[in-house]
Design a protein around this motif. Structure first.
Motif, PDB file in Angstrom:
ATOM      1  N   SER A   1       8.913   7.892  10.604  1.00  0.00           N
ATOM      2  CA  SER A   1       8.675   9.230  11.122  1.00  0.00           C
ATOM      3  C   SER A   1       9.780   9.707  12.065  1.00  0.00           C
ATOM      4  O   SER A   1      10.319   8.941  12.862  1.00  0.00           O
ATOM      5  CB  SER A   1       7.335   9.268  11.857  1.00  0.00           C
ATOM      6  N   ASP A   2      10.093  10.997  11.977  1.00  0.00           N
ATOM      7  CA  ASP A   2      11.024  11.636  12.917  1.00  0.00           C
ATOM      8  C   ASP A   2      10.311  12.121  14.167  1.00  0.00           C
ATOM      9  O   ASP A   2      10.967  12.513  15.133  1.00  0.00           O
ATOM     10  CB  ASP A   2      11.702  12.839  12.253  1.00  0.00           C
ATOM     11  N   ASN A   3       8.982  12.119  14.149  1.00  0.00           N
ATOM     12  CA  ASN A   3       8.218  12.731  15.241  1.00  0.00           C
ATOM     13  C   ASN A   3       7.238  11.742  15.843  1.00  0.00           C
ATOM     14  O   ASN A   3       6.083  11.651  15.410  1.00  0.00           O
ATOM     15  CB  ASN A   3       7.471  13.967  14.729  1.00  0.00           C
ATOM     16  N   ILE A   4       7.702  10.990  16.837  1.00  0.00           N
ATOM     17  CA  ILE A   4       6.841  10.086  17.590  1.00  0.00           C
ATOM     18  C   ILE A   4       7.075  10.390  19.068  1.00  0.00           C
ATOM     19  O   ILE A   4       8.023   9.891  19.670  1.00  0.00           O
ATOM     20  CB  ILE A   4       7.162   8.603  17.295  1.00  0.00           C
TER      21      ILE A   4
ATOM     22  N   ALA B   1      -5.263  10.581  10.153  1.00  0.00           N
ATOM     23  CA  ALA B   1      -5.229   9.378  10.991  1.00  0.00           C
ATOM     24  C   ALA B   1      -3.801   8.977  11.316  1.00  0.00           C
ATOM     25  O   ALA B   1      -3.485   8.625  12.464  1.00  0.00           O
ATOM     26  CB  ALA B   1      -5.954   8.236  10.294  1.00  0.00           C
ATOM     27  N   GLU B   2      -2.922   9.031  10.331  1.00  0.00           N
ATOM     28  CA  GLU B   2      -1.527   8.659  10.566  1.00  0.00           C
ATOM     29  C   GLU B   2      -0.861   9.629  11.534  1.00  0.00           C
ATOM     30  O   GLU B   2      -0.078   9.212  12.404  1.00  0.00           O
ATOM     31  CB  GLU B   2      -0.766   8.615   9.240  1.00  0.00           C
ATOM     32  N   GLN B   3      -1.179  10.920  11.399  1.00  0.00           N
ATOM     33  CA  GLN B   3      -0.613  11.898  12.318  1.00  0.00           C
ATOM     34  C   GLN B   3      -1.140  11.678  13.728  1.00  0.00           C
ATOM     35  O   GLN B   3      -0.400  11.794  14.710  1.00  0.00           O
ATOM     36  CB  GLN B   3      -0.939  13.321  11.854  1.00  0.00           C
TER      37      GLN B   3
ATOM     38  N   ARG C   1      14.317  10.526  17.687  1.00  0.00           N
ATOM     39  CA  ARG C   1      13.054  10.942  17.080  1.00  0.00           C
ATOM     40  C   ARG C   1      12.439  12.041  17.955  1.00  0.00           C
ATOM     41  O   ARG C   1      12.656  12.093  19.153  1.00  0.00           O
ATOM     42  CB  ARG C   1      12.087   9.763  16.995  1.00  0.00           C
ATOM     43  N   ASN C   2      11.656  12.887  17.304  1.00  0.00           N
ATOM     44  CA  ASN C   2      10.948  13.934  18.037  1.00  0.00           C
ATOM     45  C   ASN C   2      11.886  14.782  18.893  1.00  0.00           C
ATOM     46  O   ASN C   2      11.551  15.192  19.999  1.00  0.00           O
ATOM     47  CB  ASN C   2       9.861  13.304  18.929  1.00  0.00           C
TER      48      ASN C   2
ATOM     49  N   LYS D   1       1.107   0.517   4.581  1.00  0.00           N
ATOM     50  CA  LYS D   1       1.582   1.865   4.255  1.00  0.00           C
ATOM     51  C   LYS D   1       1.662   2.739   5.499  1.00  0.00           C
ATOM     52  O   LYS D   1       2.661   3.454   5.711  1.00  0.00           O
ATOM     53  CB  LYS D   1       0.653   2.509   3.221  1.00  0.00           C
ATOM     54  N   SER D   2       0.634   2.704   6.322  1.00  0.00           N
ATOM     55  CA  SER D   2       0.618   3.541   7.523  1.00  0.00           C
ATOM     56  C   SER D   2       1.676   3.100   8.523  1.00  0.00           C
ATOM     57  O   SER D   2       2.304   3.935   9.187  1.00  0.00           O
ATOM     58  CB  SER D   2      -0.768   3.508   8.171  1.00  0.00           C
TER      59      SER D   2
END
Length: 594
Positions: free
Chosen positions: A185-188, A150-152, A274-275, A177-178
């Protein structure tokens, strides 16, 4: 005496079926489970076999083992019904509406086989409309796989979520937490930092108890990717309190924007995209006889192309370099220099230097070189840009060397070359500059000479010459070797490598594609050649293929083709994100979330 062991596949299923028949007729049921006034007849033996909770309850020494009615006050009737159906049939009926009741009953009654089925159902049900709900339920019931999925999904589709949910009503209900994992995250993909900050502020203000976590969020905002106006607004706002340490980080980011020329030296985690992904940029040169304005990006792994930006000035015979993930375009020949000239078609050398920032898709002009240069060489040593030799206007050839100090935004002279030269190539190995070939002032023939320069020693030294005289060629460093590739008007397609440790040149396998005026870049251990010109029917013809040289195995391979014939270009690798592809969406979202 012989014997055999036989197995009946249908027996276990038949037992389950008969138990369900007995239950439906309330036959031989020895216990009734009561929840919220609803009574559920069952068999203690099957319950004890299916649930650790009931197994412990029906021990010989417990009063429940002798009771015919047991009241369960923690779970719901719907949840118990679902779990009893699973115990008796091995089938679990699930929907998003009843899932939480089912999970609550499965956990409380310790029917562990039902929990992975709930987790799998959550994963398969995750979409734009319910992904935040899925993440919240997964966290509440410790469904690790479902929570991770779900977070991904939220990270990968955040820009879609913002577009679909303009008011952010679902996103602000995401668990702590999510949301922390999201901002870390580095990937958005496709969402820039300004809109992430807007979401964080809205999320924190939705429930004032969340302000306890504000520091964790603000420590993971990338302030170097925010505009100066946004930083000032954030610093002044009072809705979400900022700790002194966070204010200091914001002030540092404001100072980062206040000295734009120094930015390549001020890179840290707060200014990292990011990303991000490495793209090969094709800069300058000509196509179809015209100077190229568009800067194109090429992904060598997917063969995907993208439009990156437009040059401030169209150039050829220029140089490029990258420092701190900023692209510098230096000098070259341009028609822009002839605005006051009577001949508008004449190309003149320029000393202008532009710098491109992929974080904001923005160009600025930094200090100009001391000399106007074309067909020169350029490299980076210790975050200083060296420009070497070349020619100016009126066919003036230089021996001069200039160094750009980013910290002072200033060019100064370094030790001159031993001779005036242009059309040479250069490479850097262990912070030592090597130049090769070119044409000396007043000479027609190309040179084989090689010189090296150690910045600490401040002197040019002559090294072992190449075996082939070259002009307008290229050099590349791969591991501990320096390679020289084809130049203009070379009779053969031979290449060679130089060993700096032993000051020795070695001839290698000839290039199977004759080429000059191409772009060159090193990706891992492969040297890529993009575009350029070749000889065909005694004429120079522009080409559009991309060729790779495997330096480790000394072999060639044709990779793919450019969209059009391209020559005289320069290539660099720049880390970029895909955020610009979604800016229209982001602008709409940001205006709504303010």
């Amino acid at each position: 005496m012989s014997y055999f062991l036989a197995f009946c596949k249908s027996h276990r299923g038949l037992v389950f079926t008969q138990y369900q028949v007995l239950r439906s007729h309330r036959h031989l049921c020895d216990v009734s489970l009561v929840v919220d006034g609803h009574e559920f007849p069952a068999h203690k033996s099957l319950l004890a076999c299916s649930s650790d909770y009931f197994n412990a309850m029906f021990k010989d020494y417990t009063k429940e083992s002798r009771a015919s009615v047991i009241h369960l006050k923690v779970i719901t009737a719907a949840g118990l019904q679902s779990i009893l159906d699973f115990i008796y049939t091995a089938w679990l009926s699930l929907s998003l509406k009843t899932l939480e009741d089912t999970l609550e009953a499965a956990n409380y009654l310790q029917v562990v086989d039902a929990i992975p089925l709930c987790s799998k159902f959550l994963i398969n049900s995750c979409d734009l409309e319910n992904c935040c709900f899925v993440a919240n339920i997964a966290l509440k019931y410790y469904l690790v796989d479902a929570l991770e999925e779900a977070e991904q999904f939220i990270k990968n589709n955040l820009w879609n979520l913002l577009q679909e949910d303009i008011e952010g009503t679902e996103l602000v209900e995401l668990n702590v937490k999510s949301m922390i994992n999201l901002i870390k995250s580095d990937n958005i993909p496709k969402v820039n930092e300004q809109y992430l900050l807007s979401l964080v502020l809205k999320w924190l203000q939705y429930d004032r108890t969340r302000l306890l976590h504000a520091n964790v969020f603000f420590e993971n905002v990338r302030y170097g990717l925010l505009s100066l106006d946004t930083l000032r607004e954030l610093y002044k706002q009072s809705e979400v309190p900022l700790t002194p340490s966070i204010k200091n980080i914001i002030i540092k980011a404001i100072n980062y924007h206040s000295f734009p020329s120094k930015q390549p030296l001020l890179q840290d985690k707060y200014s990292t995209l990011r990303n991000q992904k490495g793209w090969i940029l094709l800069v300058g040169g000509t196509a179809n006889g015209e100077l190229v304005e568009n800067v194109l990006g090429f992904d060598v792994y997917s063969h995907k192309w993208r439009m990156v930006t437009n040059l401030k000035v169209k150039v050829q015979h220029h140089c490029t370099c990258v420092i701190g993930n900023f692209l510098y375009v230096i000098g070259g020949e341009t028609t822009e220099s002839t605005k006051s000239s009577s001949s508008s078609t004449c190309l003149l050398a320029t000393n202008v230097v532009y710098r491109f920032d992929p974080r904001f898709n923005k160009w600025i002009q930094v200090s100009s070189m001391l000399e106007q240069r074309a067909q020169f060489s350029c490299c980076v040593v210790d975050n200083h840009i060296f420009v070497i030799g070349g020619r100016g206007n009126q066919q003036v050839t230089y021996s001069s060397v200039e160094v750009y100090d980013i910290n002072r935004d200033a060019w100064t002279r370094s030790k001159d070359l031993p001779c005036k030269i242009h059309g040479q190539a250069n490479a850097v190995h262990n912070n030592i500059i090597y130049i090769s070939g070119g044409k000396l002032d007043g000479r027609v023939n190309s040179s084989k000479d090689v010189f090296s320069f150690n910045r600490l020693e401040g002197q040019w030294k002559k090294q072992a010459p190449m075996t082939i005289a070259r002009f307008g060629h290229q050099m590349a460093t791969v591991k501990d070797s320096i390679f020289t590739f084809l130049g203009i008007y070379e009779p053969f397609s031979d290449i060679e490598s130089y060993d700096p440790m032993h000051n020795q040149w070695t001839r290698l396998r000839p290039m199977t594609f004759d080429r000059f005026c191409y772009g060159l870049v090193v990706v891992e251990q492969t040297v890529l050649f993009l575009g350029g010109k070749k000889w065909q029917d005694s004429r120079e013809v522009a080409t559009h293929n991309v060729v790779g040289y495997d330096a480790e195995n000394d072999c060639w391979e044709e990779i793919c083709s450019l969209a059009f014939p391209f020559c005289g270009l320069k290539c660099e690798i720049l880390q970029m994100t895909d955020v610009n592809e979604a800016n229209d969406i982001n602008d709409k979202v940001h205006s709504q979330m303010k």
